[in-house]
Design a protein around this motif. Sequence first.
Motif, PDB file in Angstrom:
ATOM      1  N   HIS A   2       0.829  -1.200   0.000  1.00 55.72           N
ATOM      2  CA  HIS A   2       0.000   0.000   0.000  1.00 55.72           C
ATOM      3  C   HIS A   2       0.867   1.255   0.000  1.00 55.72           C
ATOM      4  O   HIS A   2       2.007   1.240   0.466  1.00 55.72           O
ATOM      5  N   ALA A   4       0.346   3.767   1.822  1.00 54.08           N
ATOM      6  CA  ALA A   4       0.395   4.332   3.168  1.00 54.08           C
ATOM      7  C   ALA A   4       1.691   3.979   3.896  1.00 54.08           C
ATOM      8  O   ALA A   4       2.199   4.798   4.679  1.00 54.08           O
ATOM      9  N   TYR A   5       2.243   2.799   3.666  1.00 48.15           N
ATOM     10  CA  TYR A   5       3.443   2.380   4.395  1.00 48.15           C
ATOM     11  C   TYR A   5       4.652   3.284   4.112  1.00 48.15           C
ATOM     12  O   TYR A   5       5.264   3.802   5.043  1.00 48.15           O
ATOM     13  N   ALA A   7       4.563   6.233   2.830  1.00 49.04           N
ATOM     14  CA  ALA A   7       4.198   7.613   3.166  1.00 49.04           C
ATOM     15  C   ALA A   7       4.334   7.872   4.661  1.00 49.04           C
ATOM     16  O   ALA A   7       4.840   8.921   5.071  1.00 49.04           O
ATOM     17  N   VAL A   8       3.922   6.907   5.479  1.00 48.15           N
ATOM     18  CA  VAL A   8       4.062   7.065   6.932  1.00 48.15           C
ATOM     19  C   VAL A   8       5.533   7.034   7.332  1.00 48.15           C
ATOM     20  O   VAL A   8       5.988   7.841   8.162  1.00 48.15           O
ATOM     21  N   LEU A   9       6.293   6.126   6.745  1.00 41.88           N
ATOM     22  CA  LEU A   9       7.728   6.075   7.034  1.00 41.88           C
ATOM     23  C   LEU A   9       8.410   7.368   6.626  1.00 41.88           C
ATOM     24  O   LEU A   9       9.259   7.894   7.351  1.00 41.88           O
ATOM     25  N   SER A  10       8.029   7.905   5.481  1.00 47.16           N
ATOM     26  CA  SER A  10       8.598   9.166   5.018  1.00 47.16           C
ATOM     27  C   SER A  10       8.244  10.315   5.962  1.00 47.16           C
ATOM     28  O   SER A  10       9.085  11.167   6.256  1.00 47.16           O
ATOM     29  N   ALA A  11       7.003  10.331   6.446  1.00 44.93           N
ATOM     30  CA  ALA A  11       6.597  11.384   7.383  1.00 44.93           C
ATOM     31  C   ALA A  11       7.379  11.281   8.686  1.00 44.93           C
ATOM     32  O   ALA A  11       7.802  12.304   9.249  1.00 44.93           O
ATOM     33  N   LEU A  12       7.590  10.060   9.167  1.00 40.03           N
ATOM     34  CA  LEU A  12       8.378   9.882  10.391  1.00 40.03           C
ATOM     35  C   LEU A  12       9.830  10.315  10.200  1.00 40.03           C
ATOM     36  O   LEU A  12      10.414  10.975  11.072  1.00 40.03           O
ATOM     37  N   CYS A  15       9.893  14.163  10.053  1.00 38.71           N
ATOM     38  CA  CYS A  15       9.698  14.770  11.378  1.00 38.71           C
ATOM     39  C   CYS A  15      10.937  14.591  12.250  1.00 38.71           C
ATOM     40  O   CYS A  15      11.306  15.501  13.003  1.00 38.71           O
ATOM     41  N   ASN A  44       9.324   9.493  -0.641  1.00 39.26           N
ATOM     42  CA  ASN A  44       7.998   9.894  -1.117  1.00 39.26           C
ATOM     43  C   ASN A  44       7.945   9.970  -2.640  1.00 39.26           C
ATOM     44  O   ASN A  44       6.964   9.543  -3.259  1.00 39.26           O
TER      45      ASN A  44
END
Length: 135
Positions: A2, A4-5, A7-12, A15, A44
């Motif tokens: 997916h 989302a995986y 994308a969430v890792l990239s956001a973490l 940050c 991303n």
Amino acid sequence: MHLAYPAVLSALLFCTGLYGVLARRNAILVLMSVELMLNAVNLNLVAFDVWLSKAAEDTLHSGQALTLFTIAIAAAEIGIGLAIVLAVHRNRGTADIDRLRDTAEGHEPDGPDGDVSDGDASATRAAAEKAEATA
């Protein structure tokens, strides 16, 4: 997989890099945090390129091309950044960002109450008068 995986890792990752840029005082650690942020952007770009190429029949792989461009720019940035940090460390003796700002040329640390003492003010006035006289 997916979207989302990554994308969430990239956001973490982004940050974590942002926290490193804002909280660290050592210039080398700040440069490492900037690299972490750029790698989050690269992740991303590739993830969205793969996701969009599944929807389209023609695949240009523009996300991967932009990632290679970003890696090249990041390599040049870290080379120049490390050269500047080493030159500053050689001249000032520290790579601490707060101490570099406080020891800027022509800036004396203020007194304990934050005001410039009378001796410093008179020396500043004398230097200004001397500069005006020579001009």
